[in-house]
Design a protein around this motif. Structure first.
Motif, PDB file in Angstrom:
ATOM      1  N   ASN A 160       0.873  -1.166   0.000  1.00  0.00           N
ATOM      2  CA  ASN A 160       0.000   0.000   0.000  1.00  0.00           C
ATOM      3  C   ASN A 160       0.916   1.224   0.000  1.00  0.00           C
ATOM      4  N   GLU A 161       0.965   1.930  -1.106  1.00  0.00           N
ATOM      5  CA  GLU A 161       1.827   3.103  -1.246  1.00  0.00           C
ATOM      6  C   GLU A 161       1.037   4.412  -1.164  1.00  0.00           C
ATOM      7  N   SER A 162      -0.143   4.343  -0.604  1.00  0.00           N
ATOM      8  CA  SER A 162      -1.005   5.520  -0.521  1.00  0.00           C
ATOM      9  C   SER A 162      -0.352   6.662   0.248  1.00  0.00           C
ATOM     10  N   HIS A 163       0.469   6.332   1.223  1.00  0.00           N
ATOM     11  CA  HIS A 163       1.138   7.360   2.014  1.00  0.00           C
ATOM     12  C   HIS A 163       2.070   8.234   1.171  1.00  0.00           C
ATOM     13  N   MET A 164       2.446   7.754  -0.011  1.00  0.00           N
ATOM     14  CA  MET A 164       3.346   8.495  -0.896  1.00  0.00           C
ATOM     15  C   MET A 164       2.583   9.432  -1.838  1.00  0.00           C
ATOM     16  N   HIS A 165       1.267   9.453  -1.726  1.00  0.00           N
ATOM     17  CA  HIS A 165       0.439  10.192  -2.678  1.00  0.00           C
ATOM     18  C   HIS A 165      -0.575  11.062  -1.947  1.00  0.00           C
ATOM     19  N   SER A 166      -1.209  11.909  -2.705  1.00  0.00           N
ATOM     20  CA  SER A 166      -2.107  12.893  -2.103  1.00  0.00           C
ATOM     21  C   SER A 166      -3.577  12.501  -2.149  1.00  0.00           C
ATOM     22  N   ARG A 167      -3.878  11.296  -2.499  1.00  0.00           N
ATOM     23  CA  ARG A 167      -5.280  10.902  -2.675  1.00  0.00           C
ATOM     24  C   ARG A 167      -5.867  10.191  -1.458  1.00  0.00           C
ATOM     25  N   GLY A 168      -5.174  10.101  -0.372  1.00  0.00           N
ATOM     26  CA  GLY A 168      -5.736   9.484   0.821  1.00  0.00           C
ATOM     27  C   GLY A 168      -5.414   8.015   0.946  1.00  0.00           C
ATOM     28  N   GLN A 169      -6.124   7.370   1.847  1.00  0.00           N
ATOM     29  CA  GLN A 169      -5.857   5.975   2.158  1.00  0.00           C
ATOM     30  C   GLN A 169      -6.368   5.026   1.084  1.00  0.00           C
ATOM     31  N   ASP A 170      -5.675   3.901   0.974  1.00  0.00           N
ATOM     32  CA  ASP A 170      -6.069   2.821   0.067  1.00  0.00           C
ATOM     33  C   ASP A 170      -6.336   3.299  -1.357  1.00  0.00           C
ATOM     34  N   SER A 171      -5.415   4.106  -1.883  1.00  0.00           N
ATOM     35  CA  SER A 171      -5.596   4.627  -3.232  1.00  0.00           C
ATOM     36  C   SER A 171      -4.519   4.170  -4.209  1.00  0.00           C
ATOM     37  N   HIS A 172      -3.325   3.862  -3.718  1.00  0.00           N
ATOM     38  CA  HIS A 172      -2.193   3.498  -4.571  1.00  0.00           C
ATOM     39  C   HIS A 172      -1.541   2.208  -4.055  1.00  0.00           C
ATOM     40  N   PHE A 173      -1.387   1.251  -4.967  1.00  0.00           N
ATOM     41  CA  PHE A 173      -0.795  -0.034  -4.590  1.00  0.00           C
ATOM     42  C   PHE A 173       0.277  -0.439  -5.595  1.00  0.00           C
ATOM     43  N   LYS A 174       1.210  -1.250  -5.102  1.00  0.00           N
ATOM     44  CA  LYS A 174       2.226  -1.855  -5.963  1.00  0.00           C
ATOM     45  C   LYS A 174       2.206  -3.349  -5.688  1.00  0.00           C
ATOM     46  N   VAL A 175       2.178  -4.134  -6.766  1.00  0.00           N
ATOM     47  CA  VAL A 175       2.192  -5.583  -6.619  1.00  0.00           C
ATOM     48  C   VAL A 175       3.395  -6.176  -7.341  1.00  0.00           C
ATOM     49  N   VAL A 176       3.912  -7.232  -6.741  1.00  0.00           N
ATOM     50  CA  VAL A 176       4.958  -8.042  -7.351  1.00  0.00           C
ATOM     51  C   VAL A 176       4.379  -9.453  -7.396  1.00  0.00           C
ATOM     52  N   VAL A 177       4.235  -9.984  -8.604  1.00  0.00           N
ATOM     53  CA  VAL A 177       3.647 -11.310  -8.777  1.00  0.00           C
ATOM     54  C   VAL A 177       4.619 -12.154  -9.596  1.00  0.00           C
ATOM     55  N   VAL A 178       5.012 -13.286  -9.024  1.00  0.00           N
ATOM     56  CA  VAL A 178       5.893 -14.225  -9.707  1.00  0.00           C
ATOM     57  C   VAL A 178       5.098 -15.500  -9.935  1.00  0.00           C
ATOM     58  N   SER A 179       4.851 -15.815 -11.211  1.00  0.00           N
ATOM     59  CA  SER A 179       3.996 -16.952 -11.525  1.00  0.00           C
ATOM     60  C   SER A 179       4.335 -17.544 -12.886  1.00  0.00           C
ATOM     61  N   GLU A 180       4.163 -18.849 -12.984  1.00  0.00           N
ATOM     62  CA  GLU A 180       4.305 -19.536 -14.275  1.00  0.00           C
ATOM     63  C   GLU A 180       3.249 -19.062 -15.266  1.00  0.00           C
ATOM     64  N   ALA A 181       2.160 -18.498 -14.756  1.00  0.00           N
ATOM     65  CA  ALA A 181       1.067 -18.036 -15.619  1.00  0.00           C
ATOM     66  C   ALA A 181       1.526 -16.941 -16.580  1.00  0.00           C
ATOM     67  N   PHE A 182       2.672 -16.315 -16.313  1.00  0.00           N
ATOM     68  CA  PHE A 182       3.156 -15.230 -17.161  1.00  0.00           C
ATOM     69  C   PHE A 182       4.113 -15.710 -18.255  1.00  0.00           C
ATOM     70  N   ALA A 183       4.438 -16.984 -18.259  1.00  0.00           N
ATOM     71  CA  ALA A 183       5.370 -17.524 -19.254  1.00  0.00           C
ATOM     72  C   ALA A 183       4.838 -17.299 -20.668  1.00  0.00           C
ATOM     73  N   GLY A 184       5.689 -16.763 -21.517  1.00  0.00           N
ATOM     74  CA  GLY A 184       5.347 -16.544 -22.914  1.00  0.00           C
ATOM     75  C   GLY A 184       4.483 -15.324 -23.181  1.00  0.00           C
ATOM     76  N   LEU A 185       4.172 -14.545 -22.160  1.00  0.00           N
ATOM     77  CA  LEU A 185       3.324 -13.371 -22.341  1.00  0.00           C
ATOM     78  C   LEU A 185       4.148 -12.086 -22.358  1.00  0.00           C
ATOM     79  N   ARG A 186       3.728 -11.149 -23.196  1.00  0.00           N
ATOM     80  CA  ARG A 186       4.337  -9.812 -23.201  1.00  0.00           C
ATOM     81  C   ARG A 186       3.875  -9.064 -21.957  1.00  0.00           C
ATOM     82  N   PRO A 187       4.599  -8.026 -21.561  1.00  0.00           N
ATOM     83  CA  PRO A 187       4.215  -7.276 -20.352  1.00  0.00           C
ATOM     84  C   PRO A 187       2.759  -6.794 -20.369  1.00  0.00           C
TER      85      PRO A 187
END
Length: 103
Positions: free
Chosen positions: A24-51
């Motif tokens: 939850n990166e909302s504290h880094m922004h001016s829009r208040g709580q629960d507004s900005h998120f960053k996710v890191v997902v590592v999965s085989e489901a992404f194999a062969g897919l473009r970004p």
């Protein structure tokens, strides 16, 4: 359940990730709580897919949750990519521009 927990649950259910981070990166922004998120997902489901295809899969997995927050930074990797990289870039500093800034 917090928005951060809802995002984590949806992504874990959709991708069975080998590694998952939800910040939850909302504290880094001016829009208040629960507004900005960053996710890191590592999965085989992404194999062969473009970004853009990976991001579309994440958006689809989050479904209606996407309407409940402002921004989502995505870092999607296959297990092989994550083993080679193992780190995520820092998020940029917010430059403002929100109606919530009180200008």
């Amino acid at each position: 359940m917090s928005m951060q927990e809802q995002i984590r649950y949806a992504l874990a259910s959709a991708f069975a990730p080998q590694h998952l981070e939800v910040h939850n990166e909302s504290h880094m922004h001016s829009r208040g709580q629960d507004s900005h998120f960053k996710v890191v997902v590592v999965s085989e489901a992404f194999a062969g897919l473009r970004p853009v295809q990976r991001h579309q899969k994440v958006y689809a997995a989050l479904g209606e949750l996407m309407a409940q927050f402002h921004a989502l930074a995505q870092h999607t990797y296959t297990p092989e990519e994550w083993a080679a990289t193992g780190q995520v870039p820092d998020s940029p500093t917010c430059l403002g521009g929100s109606k919530h800034d009180g200008h």
